[in-house]
Enzyme design. Structure first.
Site, PDB file in Angstrom:
ATOM      1  N   GLU A  42      -6.898  -3.437   1.200  1.00 46.81           N
ATOM      2  CA  GLU A  42      -6.810  -3.405   2.662  1.00 46.81           C
ATOM      3  C   GLU A  42      -7.881  -2.478   3.245  1.00 46.81           C
ATOM      4  O   GLU A  42      -8.078  -1.371   2.740  1.00 46.81           O
ATOM      5  CB  GLU A  42      -5.411  -2.928   3.077  1.00 46.81           C
ATOM      6  CG  GLU A  42      -5.142  -3.046   4.575  1.00 46.81           C
ATOM      7  CD  GLU A  42      -3.733  -2.574   4.960  1.00 46.81           C
ATOM      8  OE1 GLU A  42      -3.074  -1.918   4.115  1.00 46.81           O
ATOM      9  OE2 GLU A  42      -3.295  -2.846   6.092  1.00 46.81           O
ATOM     10  N   LYS A 115      -2.617  -9.570  10.440  1.00 46.07           N
ATOM     11  CA  LYS A 115      -1.385  -8.913   9.948  1.00 46.07           C
ATOM     12  C   LYS A 115      -0.279  -9.007  11.003  1.00 46.07           C
ATOM     13  O   LYS A 115      -0.460  -8.546  12.146  1.00 46.07           O
ATOM     14  CB  LYS A 115      -1.724  -7.450   9.643  1.00 46.07           C
ATOM     15  CG  LYS A 115      -0.626  -6.632   8.992  1.00 46.07           C
ATOM     16  CD  LYS A 115      -1.192  -5.246   8.602  1.00 46.07           C
ATOM     17  CE  LYS A 115      -0.187  -4.330   7.961  1.00 46.07           C
ATOM     18  NZ  LYS A 115      -0.793  -3.047   7.529  1.00 46.07           N
ATOM     19  N   CYS A 196      -0.222  -5.864   3.395  1.00 46.94           N
ATOM     20  CA  CYS A 196       0.526  -4.611   3.262  1.00 46.94           C
ATOM     21  C   CYS A 196       1.958  -4.657   3.803  1.00 46.94           C
ATOM     22  O   CYS A 196       2.819  -5.209   3.149  1.00 46.94           O
ATOM     23  CB  CYS A 196      -0.274  -3.463   3.887  1.00 46.94           C
ATOM     24  SG  CYS A 196       0.243  -1.829   3.241  1.00 46.94           S
TER      25      CYS A 196
END
Lengths: 332, 332
Positions: A42, A115, A196
């Site tokens: 990331e 995300k 994540c």
């Protein structure tokens, strides 16, 4: 299908350019080992800036396309591989996302994933920086698909520096003989992108799997805090591995988790990147505290085998899941 | 809150009455160790009859209430505890369910949960026997709640043979003195009931947690098949533990899994019952091949602590989960 992950540190003394050089060397290494798709960690080329809230850190953001994605596109084209990189995207002044790009072997951006779940905890102040993802293409499909993304990677397009379907075909072509059996049909690796914090949400993995994902990638920046003791550190990392293996089990897909390592200010990122098979077995795992190029073969036939043995998709009670669209079922 | 699980064999030579006696002895043992809620294994008093399809096996079914639930109610009343048992329910001629009952310390049935996800695999022919669960109370609430059930167990009602909130209060009452501090307010253990195959579905755990469950119970009958080797056996049991620990992680709840053990025809049930804490740590686990009364304390304060540290419920993207209500997102 051979997949490569690049786990490295982004030392506080390094510039973005130095981090990109580190990543490039490792991506090149993965390609040399035959990886047809490489996945970065990331925010691969910068420090984990959300550790503090500071408008200084917005300097790390770039538009997409931009210099950062051009760097990745050039690399993908040069190596002839699929490459997915995790970027800090400036979409508009005051509007930023944590965004993954998928790049094909010609160096073109196939699409992006923004995300969807954004954390905010002490030293992980991501809500300050990242607007939660929406659907880059909000057509009729939006209601069903939401912002979840799966990319069809035509592996025959991989030129490849190492072993792979593409190279095998070339070898056959060069031999000048007719193959004894028909050439294998072009193989597609359906790759879902999550990031994540998404990894803690079974909903995200399921929605990605329901779009056909065979592999789900989780670029990650997660680490230990100095207040916690070794037992708590171990518990946290174990939970992080367990929840992602559970997505491989529940959905019968491959899962690739790529985490940075090294100390940055107060956080010690725990590395431990891994690839899990459908059913949850770990195929390969990196150490906690070293740079690592992790390469593993994903036999897509395992997906059928796993899902025939434990056919969870068959029995979902879609008639009784409406509550999942609610925040909490307390009647308010 | 102290929870007890009873893991035992149901040997082919044993009658239903003998299995009930085994269960009763173990439930009594758990209560003596202070368990305020005891959870049986799946279909606790009979063989795992779905190993073959035979209308002979419908003899094991009983209405609810019926003799089987009366046996459990008498036991709960006698011991002054909450008790949940897993039963083969005859709802009507030709209409059967795999049903859990929750019984209070007065011996009354608080309600039932009918297994929602029904497997059907070689030697696990459950679709022949069990109609998938529906909602026992189909009111306005049905759309949101589906068939998922959570019971509020008022732990102050537990008379208890061992340690527990109920007994502490009694001790205070008997002492004849005013307590120095106000008595603790009555504590409620919100307990969700799911069954076996449900354990593979993150949707089921989430929907139960969204109704406030602090503990999710999974009575289970899962085991190894003779065709598979030891490595595959290990992989299967590991996946089974992992997916259920993942529910404790994703939802910040306690999870209790209760599996039978012993060989029945071709299946060797793998026991290994366990209780996991919010965050996934295993508090207690039984062996694979022995009768075991497993007792563990569930500190409900851990739920707040865990969910404050990793606040997953805060960030669910309920605006983007509509796809979960579809079978598959392939456009058909």
């Amino acid at each position: 299908m051979r997949v490569g992950l690049t786990q490295h540190a982004c030392p506080p003394t390094h510039t973005v350019e130095q981090n990109r050089q580190t990543a490039a060397d490792m991506i090149r290494d993965a390609a040399a080992q035959g990886a047809q798709l490489v996945v970065t960690q990331e925010l691969f080329d910068g420090p984990y800036f959300p550790q503090v809230e500071s408008d200084e850190a917005f300097k790390f953001a770039e538009p997409i396309p931009g210099k950062r994605t051009q760097f990745l596109c050039d690399l993908a084209k040069d190596l002839g591989i699929f490459l997915t990189g995790s970027c800090f995207e400036k979409r508009a002044p005051g509007l930023y996302h944590n965004t993954s790009v998928m790049i094909d072997p010609s160096g073109s951006i196939m699409g992006i994933y923004r995300k969807m779940h954004i954390p905010d905890d002490p030293r992980f102040y991501e809500k300050y920086y990242f607007t939660p993802g929406d659907a880059p293409s909000c057509g009729d499909d939006y209601e069903r698909r939401g912002g979840w993304k799966v990319f069809d990677l035509d592996i025959a397009r991989v030129r490849g520096l190492g072993l792979g379907v593409g190279q095998t075909s070339q070898a056959q072509a060069n031999s000048g003989t007719q193959p004894q059996t028909p050439s294998p049909s072009p193989q597609t690796l359906k790759t879902g992108l999550l990031v994540c914090w998404d990894q803690w949400y079974p909903e995200a993995a399921r929605l990605t799997a329901l779009q056909g994902a065979q592999l789900i990638c989780y670029p990650t920046a997660i680490g230990w805090q100095p207040e916690d003791d070794a037992a708590e550190h171990q518990r946290q990392r174990d939970a992080w591995v367990t929840i992602q293996r559970s997505h491989a089990i529940a959905n019968g897909v491959f899962v690739a988790a790529v985490n940075r390592h090294g100390r940055e200010d107060d956080i010690t990122f725990w590395g431990s990147s891994f690839i899990a098979a459908p059913g949850g077995a770990i195929l390969a795992q990196a150490p906690a505290d070293e740079d690592a190029v992790l390469v593993a073969d994903c036999d897509l036939l395992l997906i059928d085998k796993n899902r025939q043995g434990w056919p969870f998709l068959r029995d979902r009670r879609v008639d009784a899941y409406a509550g999942l669209l609610h925040r909490y079922l307390d009647g308010t």
